[in-house]
Design a protein around this motif. Structure first.
Motif, PDB file in Angstrom:
ATOM      1  N   LYS A  11       0.829  -1.214   0.000  1.00  0.00           N
ATOM      2  CA  LYS A  11       0.000   0.000   0.000  1.00  0.00           C
ATOM      3  C   LYS A  11       0.870   1.273   0.000  1.00  0.00           C
ATOM      4  O   LYS A  11       2.069   1.221   0.263  1.00  0.00           O
ATOM      5  CB  LYS A  11      -0.918  -0.030   1.224  1.00  0.00           C
ATOM      6  N   TYR A  51     -12.506  -1.906  -3.670  1.00  0.00           N
ATOM      7  CA  TYR A  51     -13.025  -2.114  -2.309  1.00  0.00           C
ATOM      8  C   TYR A  51     -14.554  -2.019  -2.251  1.00  0.00           C
ATOM      9  O   TYR A  51     -15.108  -1.732  -1.183  1.00  0.00           O
ATOM     10  CB  TYR A  51     -12.406  -1.096  -1.350  1.00  0.00           C
ATOM     11  N   HIS A  54     -16.730  -3.042   0.594  1.00  0.00           N
ATOM     12  CA  HIS A  54     -16.734  -2.238   1.828  1.00  0.00           C
ATOM     13  C   HIS A  54     -17.451  -0.894   1.650  1.00  0.00           C
ATOM     14  O   HIS A  54     -17.318  -0.014   2.498  1.00  0.00           O
ATOM     15  CB  HIS A  54     -15.298  -1.952   2.275  1.00  0.00           C
ATOM     16  N   PHE A  59     -15.494   3.553   7.077  1.00  0.00           N
ATOM     17  CA  PHE A  59     -14.121   3.897   6.721  1.00  0.00           C
ATOM     18  C   PHE A  59     -13.867   3.904   5.208  1.00  0.00           C
ATOM     19  O   PHE A  59     -12.746   4.129   4.762  1.00  0.00           O
ATOM     20  CB  PHE A  59     -13.128   2.945   7.414  1.00  0.00           C
ATOM     21  N   LEU A  63     -10.501   5.113   3.353  1.00  0.00           N
ATOM     22  CA  LEU A  63      -9.715   4.010   2.796  1.00  0.00           C
ATOM     23  C   LEU A  63      -9.400   4.252   1.323  1.00  0.00           C
ATOM     24  O   LEU A  63      -8.258   4.083   0.874  1.00  0.00           O
ATOM     25  CB  LEU A  63     -10.480   2.690   2.975  1.00  0.00           C
ATOM     26  N   THR A  93      -5.288  -7.464  10.549  1.00  0.00           N
ATOM     27  CA  THR A  93      -5.565  -6.209   9.830  1.00  0.00           C
ATOM     28  C   THR A  93      -5.041  -5.001  10.594  1.00  0.00           C
ATOM     29  O   THR A  93      -4.461  -4.082  10.009  1.00  0.00           O
ATOM     30  CB  THR A  93      -7.089  -6.067   9.606  1.00  0.00           C
ATOM     31  N   ARG A 104       2.579  -6.554   8.789  1.00  0.00           N
ATOM     32  CA  ARG A 104       1.854  -5.401   9.337  1.00  0.00           C
ATOM     33  C   ARG A 104       2.413  -4.979  10.691  1.00  0.00           C
ATOM     34  O   ARG A 104       2.410  -3.795  11.028  1.00  0.00           O
ATOM     35  CB  ARG A 104       0.364  -5.724   9.418  1.00  0.00           C
ATOM     36  N   ILE A 111      -4.768   0.814  11.440  1.00  0.00           N
ATOM     37  CA  ILE A 111      -5.633  -0.149  10.731  1.00  0.00           C
ATOM     38  C   ILE A 111      -5.825   0.265   9.274  1.00  0.00           C
ATOM     39  O   ILE A 111      -5.986  -0.589   8.399  1.00  0.00           O
ATOM     40  CB  ILE A 111      -6.975  -0.337  11.469  1.00  0.00           C
ATOM     41  N   GLU A 112      -5.802   1.548   8.990  1.00  0.00           N
ATOM     42  CA  GLU A 112      -5.909   1.995   7.598  1.00  0.00           C
ATOM     43  C   GLU A 112      -4.557   1.902   6.898  1.00  0.00           C
ATOM     44  O   GLU A 112      -4.457   1.348   5.803  1.00  0.00           O
ATOM     45  CB  GLU A 112      -6.402   3.443   7.554  1.00  0.00           C
ATOM     46  N   ASN A 114      -1.955   0.018   6.863  1.00  0.00           N
ATOM     47  CA  ASN A 114      -1.484  -1.280   7.357  1.00  0.00           C
ATOM     48  C   ASN A 114      -0.583  -2.022   6.360  1.00  0.00           C
ATOM     49  O   ASN A 114      -0.502  -3.236   6.378  1.00  0.00           O
ATOM     50  CB  ASN A 114      -2.672  -2.137   7.807  1.00  0.00           C
ATOM     51  N   THR A 116      -0.034  -3.596   3.742  1.00  0.00           N
ATOM     52  CA  THR A 116      -0.312  -4.571   2.677  1.00  0.00           C
ATOM     53  C   THR A 116      -1.778  -5.005   2.683  1.00  0.00           C
ATOM     54  O   THR A 116      -2.480  -4.889   3.686  1.00  0.00           O
ATOM     55  CB  THR A 116       0.549  -5.849   2.829  1.00  0.00           C
ATOM     56  N   HIS A 117      -2.163  -5.548   1.555  1.00  0.00           N
ATOM     57  CA  HIS A 117      -3.491  -6.156   1.379  1.00  0.00           C
ATOM     58  C   HIS A 117      -3.309  -7.567   0.846  1.00  0.00           C
ATOM     59  O   HIS A 117      -2.354  -7.839   0.116  1.00  0.00           O
ATOM     60  CB  HIS A 117      -4.316  -5.344   0.369  1.00  0.00           C
TER      61      HIS A 117
HETATM   62  P1  CMP Z   1      -7.390  -4.570   3.615  1.00  0.00           P
HETATM   63  O1  CMP Z   1      -6.851  -5.921   3.845  1.00  0.00           O
HETATM   64  O2  CMP Z   1      -6.820  -3.792   2.484  1.00  0.00           O
HETATM   65  O3  CMP Z   1      -8.974  -4.655   3.420  1.00  0.00           O
HETATM   66  C1  CMP Z   1      -9.825  -3.587   3.717  1.00  0.00           C
HETATM   67  C2  CMP Z   1      -9.131  -2.486   4.437  1.00  0.00           C
HETATM   68  O4  CMP Z   1      -9.974  -1.608   5.140  1.00  0.00           O
HETATM   69  C3  CMP Z   1      -8.261  -3.082   5.521  1.00  0.00           C
HETATM   70  O5  CMP Z   1      -7.158  -3.715   4.953  1.00  0.00           O
HETATM   71  C4  CMP Z   1      -7.941  -1.878   6.364  1.00  0.00           C
HETATM   72  O6  CMP Z   1      -6.849  -1.138   5.880  1.00  0.00           O
HETATM   73  C5  CMP Z   1      -9.215  -1.077   6.209  1.00  0.00           C
HETATM   74  N1  CMP Z   1     -10.023  -1.151   7.426  1.00  0.00           N
HETATM   75  C6  CMP Z   1     -10.616  -2.226   7.927  1.00  0.00           C
HETATM   76  N2  CMP Z   1     -11.270  -1.914   9.062  1.00  0.00           N
HETATM   77  C7  CMP Z   1     -11.053  -0.598   9.260  1.00  0.00           C
HETATM   78  C8  CMP Z   1     -11.466   0.318  10.259  1.00  0.00           C
HETATM   79  N3  CMP Z   1     -12.230  -0.070  11.297  1.00  0.00           N
HETATM   80  N4  CMP Z   1     -11.069   1.601  10.151  1.00  0.00           N
HETATM   81  C9  CMP Z   1     -10.299   1.987   9.102  1.00  0.00           C
HETATM   82  N5  CMP Z   1      -9.886   1.157   8.114  1.00  0.00           N
HETATM   83  C10 CMP Z   1     -10.260  -0.117   8.204  1.00  0.00           C
END
Ligand code: CMP
Length: 140
Positions: A11, A51, A54, A59, A63, A93, A104, A111-112, A114, A116-117
């Motif tokens: 990321k 995404y 989501h 978020f 994101l 995560t 991570r 959490i945002e 982080n 890698t995905h």
């Molecule tokens: P990722 O694996 O890329 O998949 C979805 C992404 O949303 C996750 O990693 C986080 O970076 C982000 N994410 C998940 N939960 C939250 C949260 N509660 N607040 C902010 N970002 C989030």
């Protein structure tokens, strides 16, 4: 089991911090085979499409802003149990909950942001790989 493929993204936070090489070293150390790789920058719209699952989350806007804020390094990883193993290699995560030595834990800062995905299952992997590498064959 035959090998399987998953999508991995380094990321924008990890790219700007010059951690691509460190993360690739972990990936290669775990014996994943990197089948495809590309550095690119997502538009906000392309981040939203990626995404979409989501889109109803609080978020989502932050994101997709973050994911379109700078270059990302996108890969297809191949190996036995690649989907689950890449998830274990990344750790939880939330970097604060990710185990020692995970990507991570080492390189994520929130959490945002982080680092890698990874795809979370076979159907997601198929969608995510085709999103970045259209026409790429999942099977060997
Ligand atoms: P990722 O694996 O890329 O998949 C979805 C992404 O949303 C996750 O990693 C986080 O970076 C982000 N994410 C998940 N939960 C939250 C949260 N509660 N607040 C902010 N970002 C989030």
């Amino acid at each position: 089991m035959a090998s399987e493929r998953t999508l991995a993204i380094i990321k924008p936070d990890a790219v700007v911090a010059n951690n691509i090489g460190n993360i690739l070293a972990i990936i290669e150390g775990k014996k994943f085979s990197i089948k495809k790789a590309e550095m690119l920058r997502l538009s906000k719209q392309k981040a939203e499409g990626f995404y979409a699952i989501h889109s109803d989350k609080p978020f989502f806007s932050n994101l997709t802003d973050f994911m379109s804020s700078g270059p990302i390094f996108v890969m297809v990883l191949d190996g036995k149990h690649a989907i689950q193993r890449w998830r274990e290699t990344m750790g939880a995560t939330n970097p604060a909950e990710a185990g020692p030595g995970t990507v991570r834990n080492l390189y994520g800062t929130s959490i945002e942001r982080n680092a890698t995905h990874g795809s979370d299952g076979p159907q997601t992997a198929a969608f995510e790989i085709s999103y970045f590498f259209p026409g790429y064959k999942m099977a060997k």
